[in-house]
Design a protein around this motif. Structure first.
Motif, PDB file in Angstrom:
ATOM      1  N   LEU A   1      19.036  25.601 -45.423  1.00 21.71           N
ATOM      2  CA  LEU A   1      20.120  24.996 -46.681  1.00 21.71           C
ATOM      3  C   LEU A   1      21.460  25.240 -46.256  1.00 21.71           C
ATOM      4  O   LEU A   1      22.066  24.215 -46.960  1.00 21.71           O
TER       5      LEU A   1
ATOM      6  N   GLU B   1      23.874  22.157 -47.159  1.00 23.95           N
ATOM      7  CA  GLU B   1      24.940  22.124 -48.129  1.00 23.95           C
ATOM      8  C   GLU B   1      26.256  21.868 -47.581  1.00 23.95           C
ATOM      9  O   GLU B   1      27.090  21.275 -48.035  1.00 23.95           O
TER      10      GLU B   1
ATOM     11  N   LEU C   1      18.022  18.409 -52.039  1.00 22.52           N
ATOM     12  CA  LEU C   1      18.848  19.825 -51.867  1.00 22.52           C
ATOM     13  C   LEU C   1      18.528  20.427 -53.095  1.00 22.52           C
ATOM     14  O   LEU C   1      18.544  21.573 -53.268  1.00 22.52           O
ATOM     15  N   HIS C   2      19.026  19.842 -54.256  1.00 19.93           N
ATOM     16  CA  HIS C   2      19.123  20.473 -55.447  1.00 19.93           C
ATOM     17  C   HIS C   2      17.475  21.000 -55.894  1.00 19.93           C
ATOM     18  O   HIS C   2      17.261  22.166 -56.399  1.00 19.93           O
TER      19      HIS C   2
ATOM     20  N   ALA D   1      15.347  22.101 -53.741  1.00 19.32           N
ATOM     21  CA  ALA D   1      15.120  23.136 -52.846  1.00 19.32           C
ATOM     22  C   ALA D   1      15.713  24.557 -53.260  1.00 19.32           C
ATOM     23  O   ALA D   1      15.410  25.670 -53.078  1.00 19.32           O
ATOM     24  N   GLN D   2      16.835  24.251 -54.125  1.00 20.96           N
ATOM     25  CA  GLN D   2      17.741  25.167 -54.683  1.00 20.96           C
ATOM     26  C   GLN D   2      17.241  25.590 -55.903  1.00 20.96           C
ATOM     27  O   GLN D   2      17.828  26.288 -56.712  1.00 20.96           O
ATOM     28  N   LYS D   3      16.060  25.016 -56.403  1.00 15.84           N
ATOM     29  CA  LYS D   3      15.546  25.100 -57.628  1.00 15.84           C
ATOM     30  C   LYS D   3      16.188  24.968 -59.026  1.00 15.84           C
ATOM     31  O   LYS D   3      16.414  25.557 -60.100  1.00 15.84           O
ATOM     32  N   ARG D   4      17.200  23.816 -58.798  1.00 12.55           N
ATOM     33  CA  ARG D   4      17.876  23.265 -59.670  1.00 12.55           C
ATOM     34  C   ARG D   4      17.433  21.820 -59.840  1.00 12.55           C
ATOM     35  O   ARG D   4      18.207  20.961 -59.686  1.00 12.55           O
TER      36      ARG D   4
END
Length: 282
Positions: free
Chosen positions: A112, A116, A149-150, A152-155
């Motif tokens: 990640l 990022e 990406l969001h 994967a970031q749990k967002r």
């Protein structure tokens, strides 16, 4: 002078023949026929003695080659090849595509911080206007990777906010494949947001869109979370064709998990994966 499709001898220019083979490789890849994709790509590359010398990345076969390498467990080789192209590419459009694919590979490996870092550059206000003046589909590629990406970031909620305008544009322009890819990401975003029931609606829609064209890699390339989501919709499927398609996807996930387990990447393992796909497609 513009390039002509036919040479003075009346034969087809190898450039266009190579491009056609690359298109065939892309279609086979989308349908998860990896051995067929590799064969078409090999035919494309055979038309040039030195595939990378003086050749544009879009016509080189490098992008589909990288996807094939990753699908067959040789992600490091895919990254190394793309980084060579990145160093020799100076125009914003192809450079964006290379960097998006590189970041996608980092994401698949769980790196990640690297993704990022890509996002900070790609969406930085300091990035020049010229560098950001990309065609719509290139902008979409970047936006969908940002949504991944969001996720994967749990967002998931933020991912859905990113996806909404791009889905509206794709629907308005009749770009069915883009709508399909976004629906898949919507399902993953809901799952990341702990909304399992809401995830089923876009996933069912995506399955209905994908099945007639046998689009498999759009699901398979999203990894284990997608496999889990597909299992949740099995009881909801009544159409035999859709049920068969989802079961095919789940078998493909199982094969990749068994054959491409996280061990040292070797050519023999790649050959094993390709032989498995040949056997299952025969």
């Amino acid at each position: 002078m513009s390039r002509q499709q036919f040479l003075a001898t009346g034969e087809m220019d190898p450039f266009f023949t190579s491009w056609a083979y690359q298109d065939l490789a892309q279609i086979a890849y989308e349908q998860n026929e990896l051995a067929k994709a590799q064969h078409s790509l090999s035919q494309a590359l055979a038309l040039r003695a030195k595939p990378e010398e003086g050749v544009h990345v879009f016509s080189s076969g490098a992008l589909i080659h990288a996807r094939l390498l990753h699908a067959c467990g040789e992600t490091q080789k895919a990254q190394e090849m793309l980084m060579r192209w990145e160093r020799s590419t100076h125009f914003s459009w192809p450079l964006s595509t290379i960097q998006v694919l590189l970041a996608r590979l980092h994401l698949a490996l769980g790196n990640l911080p690297a993704v990022e870092q890509w996002a900070q550059y790609a969406f930085s206000p300091q990035t020049s206007t010229q560098e950001r003046s990309l065609p719509l589909l290139y902008q979409q590629e970047e936006a969908l990777l940002l949504a991944r990406l969001h996720i994967a970031q749990k967002r998931g909620e933020i991912a859905l906010q990113v996806l909404t305008p791009w889905k509206e544009k794709a629907q308005a322009q009749g770009r069915g494949r883009s709508v399909l890819e976004i629906q898949i990401l919507e399902a993953l975003a809901h799952a990341a947001y702990q909304e399992q029931s809401q995830a089923q609606t876009p996933l069912l829609q995506a399955v209905k869109l994908a099945q007639p064209e046998n689009y498999q890699r759009l699901f398979l390339d999203e990894g284990p979370m997608m496999e889990s989501l597909l299992k949740t919709i099995l009881p909801e499927l009544r159409n035999p064709s859709l049920l068969s398609f989802v079961r095919t996807l789940l078998r493909a996930f199982a094969r990749e998990r068994d054959v491409l387990s996280p061990k040292e990447e070797t050519p023999s393992r790649v050959s094993m994966a390709l032989r498995l796909h040949i056997r299952n497609s025969s």
